[in-house]
Design a protein around this motif. Structure first.
Motif, mmCIF file in Angstrom:
data_model
loop_
_atom_site.group_PDB
_atom_site.id
_atom_site.type_symbol
_atom_site.label_atom_id
_atom_site.label_comp_id
_atom_site.label_asym_id
_atom_site.label_seq_id
_atom_site.Cartn_x
_atom_site.Cartn_y
_atom_site.Cartn_z
ATOM 1 N N GLY A 1 0.849 -1.201 0.000
ATOM 2 C CA GLY A 1 0.000 0.000 0.000
ATOM 3 C C GLY A 1 0.873 1.236 0.000
ATOM 4 N N SER B 1 1.517 3.518 -2.594
ATOM 5 C CA SER B 1 1.381 4.541 -3.643
ATOM 6 C C SER B 1 1.327 5.957 -3.087
ATOM 7 N N GLY C 1 0.396 8.510 0.882
ATOM 8 C CA GLY C 1 0.174 8.542 2.327
ATOM 9 C C GLY C 1 1.321 7.936 3.123
ATOM 10 N N LEU C 2 0.956 7.222 4.178
ATOM 11 C CA LEU C 2 1.968 6.686 5.094
ATOM 12 C C LEU C 2 2.826 5.611 4.431
ATOM 13 N N LEU D 1 0.125 -5.056 -6.649
ATOM 14 C CA LEU D 1 -0.567 -5.920 -5.684
ATOM 15 C C LEU D 1 -1.824 -5.202 -5.189
ATOM 16 N N VAL E 1 -4.544 -5.643 -2.637
ATOM 17 C CA VAL E 1 -4.583 -6.489 -1.433
ATOM 18 C C VAL E 1 -5.910 -7.242 -1.295
ATOM 19 N N SER E 2 -6.907 -6.851 -2.086
ATOM 20 C CA SER E 2 -8.171 -7.594 -2.026
ATOM 21 C C SER E 2 -8.176 -8.763 -3.017
ATOM 22 N N MET F 1 -1.087 -1.850 10.003
ATOM 23 C CA MET F 1 -1.477 -0.498 10.394
ATOM 24 C C MET F 1 -2.930 -0.518 10.848
ATOM 25 N N ALA G 1 -5.941 1.488 13.717
ATOM 26 C CA ALA G 1 -6.395 2.828 14.086
ATOM 27 C C ALA G 1 -6.977 2.734 15.484
ATOM 28 N N LYS H 1 -10.845 -2.645 11.615
ATOM 29 C CA LYS H 1 -9.594 -2.532 12.383
ATOM 30 C C LYS H 1 -9.639 -3.380 13.660
ATOM 31 N N PRO I 1 -1.040 5.277 13.757
ATOM 32 C CA PRO I 1 -0.119 6.368 13.411
ATOM 33 C C PRO I 1 -0.475 7.737 13.966
ATOM 34 N N THR J 1 -3.477 10.886 14.082
ATOM 35 C CA THR J 1 -4.250 11.458 12.968
ATOM 36 C C THR J 1 -3.251 12.158 12.058
ATOM 37 N N VAL J 2 -3.182 11.668 10.832
ATOM 38 C CA VAL J 2 -2.094 12.085 9.936
ATOM 39 C C VAL J 2 -2.669 12.767 8.699
ATOM 40 N N ASP K 1 -4.843 11.575 2.513
ATOM 41 C CA ASP K 1 -6.158 11.556 1.857
ATOM 42 C C ASP K 1 -7.217 10.867 2.719
ATOM 43 N N LEU K 2 -6.801 9.832 3.444
ATOM 44 C CA LEU K 2 -7.768 9.048 4.219
ATOM 45 C C LEU K 2 -8.498 9.907 5.254
HETATM 46 N N1 NAP Z 1 -4.270 9.025 8.086
HETATM 47 C C1 NAP Z 1 -4.727 8.828 9.310
HETATM 48 O O1 NAP Z 1 -5.103 9.774 10.033
HETATM 49 C C2 NAP Z 1 -4.814 7.432 9.871
HETATM 50 C C3 NAP Z 1 -5.256 7.272 11.197
HETATM 51 C C4 NAP Z 1 -5.326 5.995 11.729
HETATM 52 C C5 NAP Z 1 -4.922 4.905 10.984
HETATM 53 N N2 NAP Z 1 -4.483 5.083 9.710
HETATM 54 C C6 NAP Z 1 -4.090 3.889 8.952
HETATM 55 O O2 NAP Z 1 -2.823 4.083 8.366
HETATM 56 C C7 NAP Z 1 -2.741 3.354 7.136
HETATM 57 C C8 NAP Z 1 -2.292 4.261 6.014
HETATM 58 O O3 NAP Z 1 -3.309 5.235 5.810
HETATM 59 P P1 NAP Z 1 -3.046 6.559 4.966
HETATM 60 O O4 NAP Z 1 -3.486 7.677 5.820
HETATM 61 O O5 NAP Z 1 -1.689 6.534 4.409
HETATM 62 O O6 NAP Z 1 -4.151 6.371 3.810
HETATM 63 P P2 NAP Z 1 -4.178 6.958 2.323
HETATM 64 O O7 NAP Z 1 -3.277 8.121 2.185
HETATM 65 O O8 NAP Z 1 -5.633 7.102 2.010
HETATM 66 O O9 NAP Z 1 -3.549 5.758 1.486
HETATM 67 C C9 NAP Z 1 -4.242 4.564 1.393
HETATM 68 C C10 NAP Z 1 -3.379 3.601 0.623
HETATM 69 O O10 NAP Z 1 -4.049 2.340 0.593
HETATM 70 C C11 NAP Z 1 -3.997 1.894 -0.756
HETATM 71 N N3 NAP Z 1 -5.072 0.945 -1.034
HETATM 72 C C12 NAP Z 1 -6.395 1.091 -0.847
HETATM 73 N N4 NAP Z 1 -7.045 -0.008 -1.263
HETATM 74 C C13 NAP Z 1 -6.101 -0.868 -1.729
HETATM 75 C C14 NAP Z 1 -6.123 -2.158 -2.299
HETATM 76 N N5 NAP Z 1 -7.264 -2.831 -2.487
HETATM 77 N N6 NAP Z 1 -4.946 -2.738 -2.628
HETATM 78 C C15 NAP Z 1 -3.780 -2.098 -2.450
HETATM 79 N N7 NAP Z 1 -3.688 -0.859 -1.937
HETATM 80 C C16 NAP Z 1 -4.834 -0.260 -1.586
HETATM 81 C C17 NAP Z 1 -4.109 3.156 -1.600
HETATM 82 O O11 NAP Z 1 -3.714 2.885 -2.911
HETATM 83 P P3 NAP Z 1 -4.302 3.666 -4.214
HETATM 84 O O12 NAP Z 1 -3.428 4.854 -4.413
HETATM 85 O O13 NAP Z 1 -4.226 2.654 -5.288
HETATM 86 O O14 NAP Z 1 -5.719 4.059 -3.891
HETATM 87 C C18 NAP Z 1 -3.152 4.044 -0.825
HETATM 88 O O15 NAP Z 1 -1.816 3.767 -1.151
HETATM 89 C C19 NAP Z 1 -4.128 2.743 6.911
HETATM 90 O O16 NAP Z 1 -4.112 1.391 7.339
HETATM 91 C C20 NAP Z 1 -5.032 3.570 7.801
HETATM 92 O O17 NAP Z 1 -6.176 2.860 8.212
HETATM 93 C C21 NAP Z 1 -4.411 6.315 9.123
#
Ligand code: NAP
Length: 262
Positions: free
Chosen positions: A9, A11, A13-14, A60, A62-63, A157, A159, A179, A207, A209-210, A213-214
């Motif tokens: 994952g 591409s 974000g984190l 990859l 992941v689903s 990862m 939450a 989660k 992580p 609140t970061v 995009d999520l």
């Molecule tokens: N940001 C926060 O505040 C926060 C807080 C708590 C926990 N987290 C956790 O931290 C982790 C990273 O989150 P983030 O904030 O970096 O999210 P993000 O910026 O929205 O990035 C999500 C990533 O997941 C990938 N993804 C989604 N569906 C997928 C699939 N079916 N197969 C492969 N890749 C897939 C996306 O790829 P595409 O580019 O292809 O869409 C993207 O690279 C997550 O597990 C999230 O639950 C984040």
């Protein structure tokens, strides 16, 4: 052989930031970055071009179990082992926003969220555990006692909203459930993989609140000092990963190293 880390994952974000951190701070480790659409992952492609020779990008989703199986075969033939896997991919909900009440719940929305956030990391473990068992314990703490040593680490990862004990607000049915169930997978994996000669450490990490995009739809509700940059969050999480050992396996930790109740 140099350490091998895989970020699933990656591409944006984190996940992308984990790759950047590992490339800059864990030389000469080889980094495998996976994402569902490498052609569209511009920042990842740029990073890979900057670090040619140290970074491999694999497709990859992941689903899709077939994708995971194929990626594991490809890593096996190129490296023969993995020392660290970070499952970073997730979605809040296919709509981009968590359900505020029961009337927002849809069967398909919940199933998709669980498929990506929970089933995916579990199936990753199924195919990558043999490679982690070939690992050399290059990440985390290596205790002197042989019976406490580990060969690899799985980071899922999570939450804080996945904590059942911590849930006082409700809402976000699909994401919270995904989660909470992921945390159960972490715990189960830590038990099964903590036995035998080649032990694998498995933890869930939150992580904070970061600024990604999520969480974007909710940024206006977060004070500036509580909204972390990806750089800050990943630095905190890597500090935790660097001190992991078998005694810390099977738990959920927040960015500040505090343990999160199940
Ligand atoms: N940001 C926060 O505040 C926060 C807080 C708590 C926990 N987290 C956790 O931290 C982790 C990273 O989150 P983030 O904030 O970096 O999210 P993000 O910026 O929205 O990035 C999500 C990533 O997941 C990938 N993804 C989604 N569906 C997928 C699939 N079916 N197969 C492969 N890749 C897939 C996306 O790829 P595409 O580019 O292809 O869409 C993207 O690279 C997550 O597990 C999230 O639950 C984040």
């Amino acid at each position: 052989m140099a350490a091998v880390a895989l970020v699933q994952g990656a591409s944006r974000g984190l996940g992308l930031e984990f790759c950047r951190y590992l490339l800059l701070n864990k030389s000469p480790a080889a980094i495998i970055a996976t994402c569902r659409n490498p052609d569209a992952a511009q920042h990842l492609s740029a990073l890979s071009a900057q670090h040619a020779g140290r970074m491999t990008v694999l497709k990859l989703d992941v689903s899709r179990e077939d994708d995971i199986k194929r990626a594991a075969e490809s890593v096996k033939s190129a490296f023969g082992k993995v020392d660290l896997i970070i499952n970073s991919s997730a979605m809040l909900h296919p709509s981009g926003k968590g359900e505020t009440s029961l009337r927002d719940v849809s069967a398909q929305g919940t199933i998709s969220t669980l498929a990506t956030n929970t089933v995916g990391p579990l199936v990753m473990a199924k195919y990558f555990v043999p490679l982690l068992q070939n690992g050399t314990g290059a990440f985390g703490q290596q205790p002197l006692k042989k019976e406490k040593q580990h060969s690899g680490i799985i980071v899922n990862m999570t939450a804080r909203v996945g904590s059942i004990g911590d849930n006082a607000l409700g809402g976000w049915y699909s994401y919270r459930m995904s989660k909470a169930a992921l945390n159960m997978a972490t715990r189960n994996l830590s038990i099964e993989l903590g036995r035998g000669r080649s032990k694998i450490v498995c933890v869930s990490l939150h992580p904070g609140t970061v600024n990604t995009d999520l969480s974007r739809p909710y940024h206006r509700n977060v004070t500036k000092d509580k909204l972390f940059s990806t750089e800050y969050s990943v630095q905190c999480l890597m500090n935790i990963i660097d001190t992991l050992n078998i005694d810390k396996s099977g738990k959920a930790y927040a960015w500040d190293s505090s343990e999160i109740p199940w």
